[in-house]
Design a protein around this motif. Structure first.
Motif, PDB file in Angstrom:
ATOM      1  N   LEU A  85      48.106  91.233  19.540  1.00 23.36           N
ATOM      2  CA  LEU A  85      49.561  91.359  19.659  1.00 23.36           C
ATOM      3  C   LEU A  85      49.946  92.173  20.897  1.00 23.36           C
ATOM      4  O   LEU A  85      50.907  91.839  21.604  1.00 23.36           O
ATOM      5  CB  LEU A  85      50.129  91.996  18.393  1.00 23.36           C
ATOM      6  N   PHE A  86      49.200  93.242  21.165  1.00 21.62           N
ATOM      7  CA  PHE A  86      49.441  94.007  22.387  1.00 21.62           C
ATOM      8  C   PHE A  86      49.201  93.144  23.634  1.00 21.62           C
ATOM      9  O   PHE A  86      49.938  93.236  24.621  1.00 21.62           O
ATOM     10  CB  PHE A  86      48.532  95.236  22.438  1.00 21.62           C
ATOM     11  N   TYR A  87      48.150  92.308  23.593  1.00 22.00           N
ATOM     12  CA  TYR A  87      47.825  91.467  24.745  1.00 22.00           C
ATOM     13  C   TYR A  87      48.967  90.492  25.050  1.00 22.00           C
ATOM     14  O   TYR A  87      49.385  90.319  26.206  1.00 22.00           O
ATOM     15  CB  TYR A  87      46.536  90.688  24.477  1.00 22.00           C
ATOM     16  N   VAL A  88      49.476  89.862  24.008  1.00 18.59           N
ATOM     17  CA  VAL A  88      50.593  88.925  24.191  1.00 18.59           C
ATOM     18  C   VAL A  88      51.792  89.663  24.783  1.00 18.59           C
ATOM     19  O   VAL A  88      52.423  89.190  25.755  1.00 18.59           O
ATOM     20  CB  VAL A  88      50.967  88.283  22.842  1.00 18.59           C
ATOM     21  N   GLY A  89      52.108  90.834  24.229  1.00 19.29           N
ATOM     22  CA  GLY A  89      53.240  91.596  24.756  1.00 19.29           C
ATOM     23  C   GLY A  89      53.040  92.021  26.198  1.00 19.29           C
ATOM     24  O   GLY A  89      53.983  91.985  27.005  1.00 19.29           O
ATOM     25  N   GLY A  90      51.829  92.411  26.547  1.00 15.15           N
ATOM     26  CA  GLY A  90      51.559  92.849  27.913  1.00 15.15           C
ATOM     27  C   GLY A  90      51.684  91.732  28.928  1.00 15.15           C
ATOM     28  O   GLY A  90      52.232  91.923  30.023  1.00 15.15           O
ATOM     29  N   LEU A  92      53.517  89.011  28.625  1.00 15.34           N
ATOM     30  CA  LEU A  92      54.947  88.687  28.751  1.00 15.34           C
ATOM     31  C   LEU A  92      55.676  89.738  29.583  1.00 15.34           C
ATOM     32  O   LEU A  92      56.570  89.414  30.372  1.00 15.34           O
ATOM     33  CB  LEU A  92      55.575  88.571  27.363  1.00 15.34           C
ATOM     34  N   TRP A  93      55.303  90.995  29.419  1.00 17.49           N
ATOM     35  CA  TRP A  93      55.901  92.066  30.207  1.00 17.49           C
ATOM     36  C   TRP A  93      55.638  91.857  31.697  1.00 17.49           C
ATOM     37  O   TRP A  93      56.557  91.990  32.527  1.00 17.49           O
ATOM     38  CB  TRP A  93      55.334  93.404  29.744  1.00 17.49           C
ATOM     39  N   SER A 107      52.956  97.467  31.643  1.00 17.42           N
ATOM     40  CA  SER A 107      51.741  96.659  31.648  1.00 17.42           C
ATOM     41  C   SER A 107      50.507  97.533  31.435  1.00 17.42           C
ATOM     42  O   SER A 107      49.541  97.120  30.785  1.00 17.42           O
ATOM     43  CB  SER A 107      51.619  95.884  32.965  1.00 17.42           C
ATOM     44  N   LEU A 110      50.489  98.389  27.494  1.00 20.54           N
ATOM     45  CA  LEU A 110      50.274  97.244  26.621  1.00 20.54           C
ATOM     46  C   LEU A 110      48.909  96.588  26.848  1.00 20.54           C
ATOM     47  O   LEU A 110      48.163  96.348  25.890  1.00 20.54           O
ATOM     48  CB  LEU A 110      51.396  96.221  26.823  1.00 20.54           C
ATOM     49  N   ALA A 175      49.557  84.067  27.403  1.00 19.42           N
ATOM     50  CA  ALA A 175      49.961  84.793  26.195  1.00 19.42           C
ATOM     51  C   ALA A 175      49.834  83.894  24.958  1.00 19.42           C
ATOM     52  O   ALA A 175      49.360  84.334  23.903  1.00 19.42           O
ATOM     53  CB  ALA A 175      51.398  85.289  26.345  1.00 19.42           C
TER      54      ALA A 175
END
Length: 405
Positions: A85-90, A92-93, A107, A110, A175
């Protein structure tokens, strides 16, 4: 759902952790391809993006011990899900944020947390606990080879995504891929509750105190700093270095990084295999010294497409071959109950080196207009790491009143 009712099988653990590592390390290994397009799109110097990559690596290391503690305490599956979940958020960020300070901090936090939860430190514990003693070093080699497969496969994919869809859209696609692959694989990393596993009555606090009072552990920490400095500097700055030297075809950099991943498959696997019957300290020392020699020869030789490929192939054999050996030394000395946590502490040193290597590369390039100084530092550190690994004592600690895992 995230706790196993029976002991996990080594084959299942190796497949699931291998796929997680393949994607986690494969995506991260290609971040150098975004250095120039993001810098040009936002009007940044290379130092800004380099700082973001440096912070990612530093926080990856800083979060590593805590991710390891969580994996040892609550199970690897839960930690991998959080990391995905952190990877997906990072990702996208990185695609959407164009303010430099927010980009660097967001970045960094995350992606750093994501890698701490999905890379070597987090999954090493379950591999060490499931693999029998005689297969442990080999199993670590298999997991390291899996991450190398990711580096080999993802290099052309990421470069192709950037060129065909744009650098920002490429982040969105990656992501989605992370979510689709990592979340299901986490269920293959479920473990028995630790009170039902092999008994071990040492507390985390006792394990930390024991490790940091043991000289071989501190020597591993020092050597791993060098590993991080060398690998991340080369991985992030190699594409730009080649362009600066007149090799304008981006396919050469793609092929170089892909060759590192390809040859790393063999280097990691056979390092783990050799670590099963040869002293791991001698293997580690040889790897660091050989890296220094290979880098020096690369800089002295005329720079051509083929010299780049030869250098990348040689470095690939040495790239992550330190991982199964280092984890094997830790497991052999301290046991496997807190392997993820202790590996996380050692890996933090690796990531401090990564932070300094990638940031220093950007800083010295901005100051000097070239990478000459940081290349020299990279060679000197290789010799240093070769020396500090030689006196490591690999014998297991004998504890009184504590059952060794």
């Amino acid at each position: 759902m995230l706790t196993a009712t029976r002991a996990p099988q080594l084959k299942t653990v190796l497949i699931a952790s291998g796929l997680v590592l393949t994607l986690a390390m494969g995506v991260r290994h290609g971040f150098g391809f975004w250095l120039q397009p993001i810098s040009q799109a936002h009007g940044w110097t290379r130092e800004t993006y380099s700082l973001a990559m440096a912070l990612q690596n530093l926080l990856w290391g800083a979060f590593g011990p805590f991710a390891g503690m969580a994996a040892d305490r609550f199970g690897t599956a839960r930690v991998v899900i959080v990391g995905a979940l952190f990877y997906v958020g990072g990702l996208l960020w990185m695609a959407m944020v164009n303010q430099p300070t927010l980009f660097v901090i967001g970045s960094g936090v995350l992606i750093g947390a994501a890698l701490a939860c999905t890379a070597f430190g987090a999954v090493s514990g379950i591999i060490g606990r499931v693999a029998p003693d005689e297969k442990r070093s080999w199993a670590f080699g298999i997991s390291s080879a899996a991450s190398s497969i990711g580096q080999f496969l993802m290099m052309p994919v990421e470069q192709r995504l950037i060129s065909s869809t744009g650098w920002d859209t490429a982040f969105f696609i990656l992501a989605a891929l992370v979510a689709i692959v990592m979340l299901p694989m986490a269920f293959g990393l479920r473990e028995l509750p630790h009170d039902k596993a092999a008994g071990h009555h040492q507390s985390m606090k006792e394990a930390i105190r024991e490790a940091f009072s043991h000289r071989p552990f501190l020597l591993l920490v020092a050597g791993y700093f060098v590993c991080g400095f060398q690998l991340v500097f080369i991985g992030v700055h190699m594409p730009s270095y080649l362009k600066d030297k007149g090799i304008m075809d981006p396919g050469v950099a793609v092929m170089a990084l892909a060759l590192i991943g390809l040859f790393n498959i063999f280097g990691s696997y056979y390092a783990g295999k050799l670590g099963g019957f040869l002293p791991k300290r001698y293997l580690l020392s040889s790897i660091y010294l050989t890296r220094a020699i290979v880098i020096a020869l690369f800089l002295l030789a005329p720079l051509t497409q083929w010299s780049v490929y030869i250098f990348a192939s040689a470095m690939g054999l040495l790239w992550l071959s330190t991982v199964p050996l280092t984890n094997g030394v830790i497991a052999g000395i301290f046991g496997v109950r807190y392997l993820s946590m202790l590996s996380g502490f050692v890996f933090f040193s690796h990531q401090v080196g990564s932070f300094i290597g990638v940031w220093l590369g950007g800083y010295l390039f901005t100051r000097d207009g070239n990478y000459n100084t940081v290349w020299g530092i990279t060679i000197a550190l290789g010799v240093f790491a070769a020396l500090v690994n030689l006196p490591i004592n690999e014998k297991a600690i004998v504890r009184q009143h504590v059952a060794v895992a």
